[in-house]
Scaffold this motif. Structure first.
Motif: not given
Ligand code: PGA
Length: 255
Positions: A47-73
């Motif tokens: 989930p989005f809320t975990s993305l920052y916290a899991v960054k860097g835990i594993s160099s062998r596991i990549k992460t993705g987001a489950q969705n995004l909005h098409f506008e920047e702001n």
């Protein structure tokens, strides 16, 4: 030729920050018992809320987001923009059937999201697939072709090549009833043919199967010629199950 695989876990609306961190630490330990193999890419969509916290835990596991909005702001309460995902993720899941069915996303929105993801340097994992009704009416191929046409509209050849396709028959998602390896292979081959018409180099497109993948069926699915990996929901929430699927891909990549 050595086959390359993507083993992806879609966590949907499961796992708190703490649970996400614990899961990835435990998975990383297991993965580190396997030799480094560039032929297998391991990926999770927390989930989005975990993305920052899991960054860097594993160099062998990549992460993705489950969705995004098409506008920047903008005034889009509750949405997440590509700028916010910044360097948090490499991949973005787009057009999952739950987004299409429950949140009423249209092919037009999905097409915009694919373009936005590419513009911001993320690899889109575009989900397509037919409902049970469509399968029973013999409309599987036409549905998949229609979705590919609309969702990839306006993309150039280089862009299309970057998109990962996830074929997920809706009737197989979360039901425990997976497509048989033969059913999945048949649709994957068809998707490759469609992409060949569009870009002329079908071998390069990575096509994942999703829908009730578990350790008991992953080997036979991954063995199919046109299956380049799996997108796993339920079984990606348990370290042992997800690792079992990863182990199958290692066996096949090196077999
Ligand atoms: P499942 O979900 O593995 O639980 O069927 C797959 C998905 O929704 O991507």
């Amino acid at each position: 030729m050595e086959k390359e695989y993507i083993i992806a876990g879609n966590w949907k609306m499961f796992k708190t920050v703490e649970e996400s961190v614990d899961f990835l630490k435990a998975l990383n330990e297991k993965i580190n018992t396997l030799p480094q193999d560039d032929a297998v890419e391991i990926l999770v969509f927390p989930p989005f809320t975990s993305l920052y916290a899991v960054k860097g835990i594993s160099s062998r596991i990549k992460t993705g987001a489950q969705n995004l909005h098409f506008e920047e702001n903008g005034a889009f309460t509750g949405e997440i923009s590509p700028l916010m995902l910044g360097n948090l993720v490499d991949y973005v899941l787009i057009g999952h059937s739950e987004r299409r069915e429950i949140f009423k996303e249209k092919d037009e929105d999905i097409n915009k999201k694919v373009k936005t993801a590419l513009k911001h340097g993320f690899t889109p994992v575009l989900c397509i697939g037919e409902s049970l009704e469509e399968r029973e009416a013999g409309k599987t191929f036409s549905k998949v072709e229609d979705q590919l046409g609309k969702d990839l509209e306006g993309l150039n050849l280089v862009e299309i090549e970057k998109v990962v396709i996830a074929y997920e028959p809706i009737w197989a998602i979360g039901t425990g009833k997976n497509a048989t390896p033969e059913q999945a292979q048949e649709v994957h081959e068809f998707i490759r043919e469609i992409l060949q018409k569009k870009i002329g180099s079908p071998e390069t497109t990575r096509i994942l199967y999703g829908g009730s993948v578990k350790p008991a069926n992953s080997y036979d699915l991954l063995r199919q010629k046109d299956i380049n990996g799996v997108l796993v929901g339920g079984a990606s929430l348990k370290v042992d199950d997800f690792f079992g699927i990863i182990q199958d891909s290692y066996k096949l990549a090196n077999g």
